[in-house]
Write a protein that holds these residues in place. Sequence first.
Motif, mmCIF file in Angstrom:
data_model
loop_
_atom_site.group_PDB
_atom_site.id
_atom_site.type_symbol
_atom_site.label_atom_id
_atom_site.label_comp_id
_atom_site.label_asym_id
_atom_site.label_seq_id
_atom_site.Cartn_x
_atom_site.Cartn_y
_atom_site.Cartn_z
ATOM 1 N N ALA A 41 43.670 40.811 28.158
ATOM 2 C CA ALA A 41 43.416 40.779 29.358
ATOM 3 C C ALA A 41 42.316 39.928 29.647
ATOM 4 C CB ALA A 41 43.301 42.096 30.106
ATOM 5 N N ASP A 42 41.106 40.159 29.260
ATOM 6 C CA ASP A 42 39.842 39.588 29.442
ATOM 7 C C ASP A 42 40.163 37.990 29.173
ATOM 8 O OD1 ASP A 42 38.933 41.842 29.995
ATOM 9 O OD2 ASP A 42 37.725 42.026 28.157
ATOM 10 N N PHE A 43 41.066 37.641 28.059
ATOM 11 C CA PHE A 43 41.220 36.168 28.025
ATOM 12 C C PHE A 43 42.393 35.750 28.805
ATOM 13 C CE2 PHE A 43 42.883 33.187 24.601
ATOM 14 C CZ PHE A 43 41.794 32.152 24.595
ATOM 15 N N ARG A 44 42.702 36.555 29.869
ATOM 16 C CA ARG A 44 43.722 36.315 31.179
ATOM 17 C C ARG A 44 45.081 36.119 30.410
ATOM 18 N NH1 ARG A 44 39.277 31.524 32.562
ATOM 19 N NH2 ARG A 44 37.976 33.228 33.382
ATOM 20 N N VAL A 45 45.148 36.914 29.630
ATOM 21 C CA VAL A 45 46.917 36.823 28.983
ATOM 22 C C VAL A 45 47.350 38.370 28.913
ATOM 23 C CG1 VAL A 45 48.196 36.691 26.957
ATOM 24 C CG2 VAL A 45 46.190 35.229 27.373
ATOM 25 N N GLU A 46 48.211 38.330 30.002
ATOM 26 C CA GLU A 46 48.970 39.532 30.354
ATOM 27 C C GLU A 46 50.482 39.702 29.953
ATOM 28 O OE1 GLU A 46 47.078 42.172 32.295
ATOM 29 O OE2 GLU A 46 45.874 41.123 33.119
ATOM 30 N N PHE A 47 50.930 40.794 29.361
ATOM 31 C CA PHE A 47 52.444 40.657 28.843
ATOM 32 C C PHE A 47 53.019 41.593 29.880
ATOM 33 C CE2 PHE A 47 50.055 39.220 25.158
ATOM 34 C CZ PHE A 47 50.901 38.286 24.592
ATOM 35 N N ASP A 48 54.320 41.427 29.963
ATOM 36 C CA ASP A 48 55.227 42.038 30.938
ATOM 37 C C ASP A 48 55.648 43.299 30.206
ATOM 38 O OD1 ASP A 48 55.258 40.221 33.101
ATOM 39 O OD2 ASP A 48 56.644 38.885 31.820
ATOM 40 N N VAL A 49 56.056 43.082 28.742
ATOM 41 C CA VAL A 49 56.652 44.193 28.055
ATOM 42 C C VAL A 49 55.740 44.132 26.680
ATOM 43 C CG1 VAL A 49 58.658 44.889 26.530
ATOM 44 C CG2 VAL A 49 59.074 43.800 28.922
ATOM 45 N N TRP A 50 55.363 45.550 26.293
ATOM 46 C CA TRP A 50 54.833 45.757 25.075
ATOM 47 C C TRP A 50 56.085 46.509 24.500
ATOM 48 C CZ3 TRP A 50 49.730 44.210 23.344
ATOM 49 C CH2 TRP A 50 49.060 43.686 24.544
ATOM 50 N N PHE A 51 56.463 45.859 23.344
ATOM 51 C CA PHE A 51 57.623 46.591 22.699
ATOM 52 C C PHE A 51 57.345 47.007 21.308
ATOM 53 C CE2 PHE A 51 61.645 47.018 20.494
ATOM 54 C CZ PHE A 51 62.574 47.142 21.652
ATOM 55 N N SER A 52 57.467 48.419 21.199
ATOM 56 C CA SER A 52 56.943 49.055 20.215
ATOM 57 C C SER A 52 58.270 49.329 19.053
ATOM 58 C CB SER A 52 56.611 50.789 20.558
ATOM 59 O OG SER A 52 56.955 51.434 19.471
ATOM 60 N N GLU A 53 57.841 48.742 17.844
ATOM 61 C CA GLU A 53 58.661 48.906 16.766
ATOM 62 C C GLU A 53 59.225 50.305 16.383
ATOM 63 O OE1 GLU A 53 56.728 47.603 13.123
ATOM 64 O OE2 GLU A 53 58.390 47.948 11.914
ATOM 65 N N GLN A 54 58.182 51.194 16.636
ATOM 66 C CA GLN A 54 58.399 52.480 16.167
ATOM 67 C C GLN A 54 59.775 52.855 17.070
ATOM 68 O OE1 GLN A 54 56.973 54.476 13.920
ATOM 69 N NE2 GLN A 54 58.898 55.991 14.285
#
Length: 550
Positions: free
Chosen positions: A245-258
């Motif tokens: 986030a501090d690198f200005r990179v935001e994701f829409d989806v954090w997809f969990s392998e679990q």
Amino acid sequence: MNIQELTVNIEKAIKHSLKELGYYDESIEVSLEQPKDKSHGDYASNIAMRYAKKARKAPIKIAEEIVEKLDKESLYLETINVVNPGFINFFIVPSFIFGVINDINKQGKQYGQLSLGKNDRYNIEFVSVNPTGSLHIGHARGAASGDSMCRILQKAGYEVTKEYYVNDAGNQIHNLALSLEARYKQLFDLDVLMPEDGYNGPEIIKLAEKIKREVNDRYLHEEGYHFFKSYGVSELLAQLKQDLADFRVEFDVWFSEQSLYDEQIVQKTLDYLKEQNYTYEQDGAIWLKTSEYGDEKDRVIVKSDGTYTYLTPDIAYHKNKLDRNYTKLIDILGGDHHGYIDRLKAAIEMVGKQSNILEVEILQMVKVIQNGEEVKMSKRSGRAITLRDIIDEVGVDPIRYFFAMRSLNTHMDLDLDLALKQTNENPVYYVQYANARIHSLFTQAEKKGINFTNEDHKFTHLTGDKTIQLVHILSQYPDAIELAATNRTPHKLTNYLNQLASAFHSFYGDTQIITDDIVATKEKLALLNATTIVLEDALSLIGVSAPKKM
RNA sequence: GUUUCGGUAGCUCAGUUGGAUAGAGCAACGGCCUUCUAAGCCGUCGGUCGGGGGUUCGAAUCCCUCCCGGAAUGCCA
């Protein structure tokens, strides 16, 4: 009509002339190019050379015949030249070119917004580093390139989902839990060795210290494996998100392998593959017949000890992405994973869709150099320069620009001593400075009571090569977006930015902006306003700020 | 060995759906601030585009071949 439409019209007119002359052949494409040398016109065509064989005439003759049939006025052409060996050079009337300034000022940030991907939904997966330590500088390339690519695709009109695949299951996480447990016990002076494939980074020690503060010696007496596992993953993941986030990179989806296991998706995918007879047993393991779909050999998906390989949940994951109805899946992977592409594509073919829906962009590795030697980055060894360190020491702008500048498939050297100390050598400042200068000019003009007004200007007072050059580059912004988006080459945009800044600086050095001539000054301010719109927008596409003062 | 990505100025890299004299930044050298930001401008220097063949009006770009470097070639991820 804008300049893009005009070039299309000129192409059409050339085609029409060829038809009238009886030369036309639809397999020979008519297209204009932009000559490097200004004396070769604003646009040029090599069409006469390409028709020489078919028409059985000297190219120069063909060029002359074509030109004779073109109507200069309706095409806003000032002059058309025919030059050896048969190039046709087009010079557009300057006032037409200046029209783009009004367009930009009217459209603002919308200028350059395309609608290329009207019916497309893209899913772009990048970074996807395991939550087993800090992000290091090598990962930053993937983050910067991937994020820039997403922003550019959106500008080009594609619907984009930015996705991060979190490997929160499997062997690496197992090793993380063991490493954390070992570090924790070491804090109580217990003689516990790190696991063989453990993570030796300082962040794991810090985390162990934090655990000690929170639970004291509790896990010396009771079994803590599950605690260390979930604690480690959630803490490291949170850190990772923060760094990005501090690198200005935001994701829409954090997809969990679990979640693939929890929802039985892995099991179902495996069952499906078995049912479809895509698997067989050998040496106590289950193999997938990927070689039947272009892979060099078959791959194990269930090991002889009953556990899965990395590929197995990854097939399930890609199946899941397919089920979410994307028209294109783009994976941005490091160069060390290129051997993985064929088996993944084969698997995608098996789970039901054409493998060309998956596009893999390979990002070559970064060689980091410090004190004149290569620094080998490895999470396991713990030797790494973290993204966090670099953000704190140099700032986000120079790093993001630096990574955005390089084409994805080039092996690059990053000299840390240079990056850290001589930050002025980074071209990002050149571009940002152009923008700051413009804002300073607006302030100066305001002091003298001249304000930029967003109205249609006639631009009768604008002259000079530098001025025309600047306007020209502004008019090419949509082309730059299209090129960067369709070729997946974010660095085309930094090339463009550099050209634009250069044209501005050159114009600035050549021309007094604020003078006693109010009309002329206002016209120049309109040009500057258009320039700052494009500069700021293009910078935003690569995640770089545009300060108004420097 | 095979697959893959590279080899372009002293360094880091653009340019590669064939186009006109191969570019930029940095480094080196010389000019430009008593008027809008010198983190800038203007100029000079710097190249067997890894080598060799071929294709054609034209090749850094396409084809063949060889040389050099990175990466992959796991029942690791």
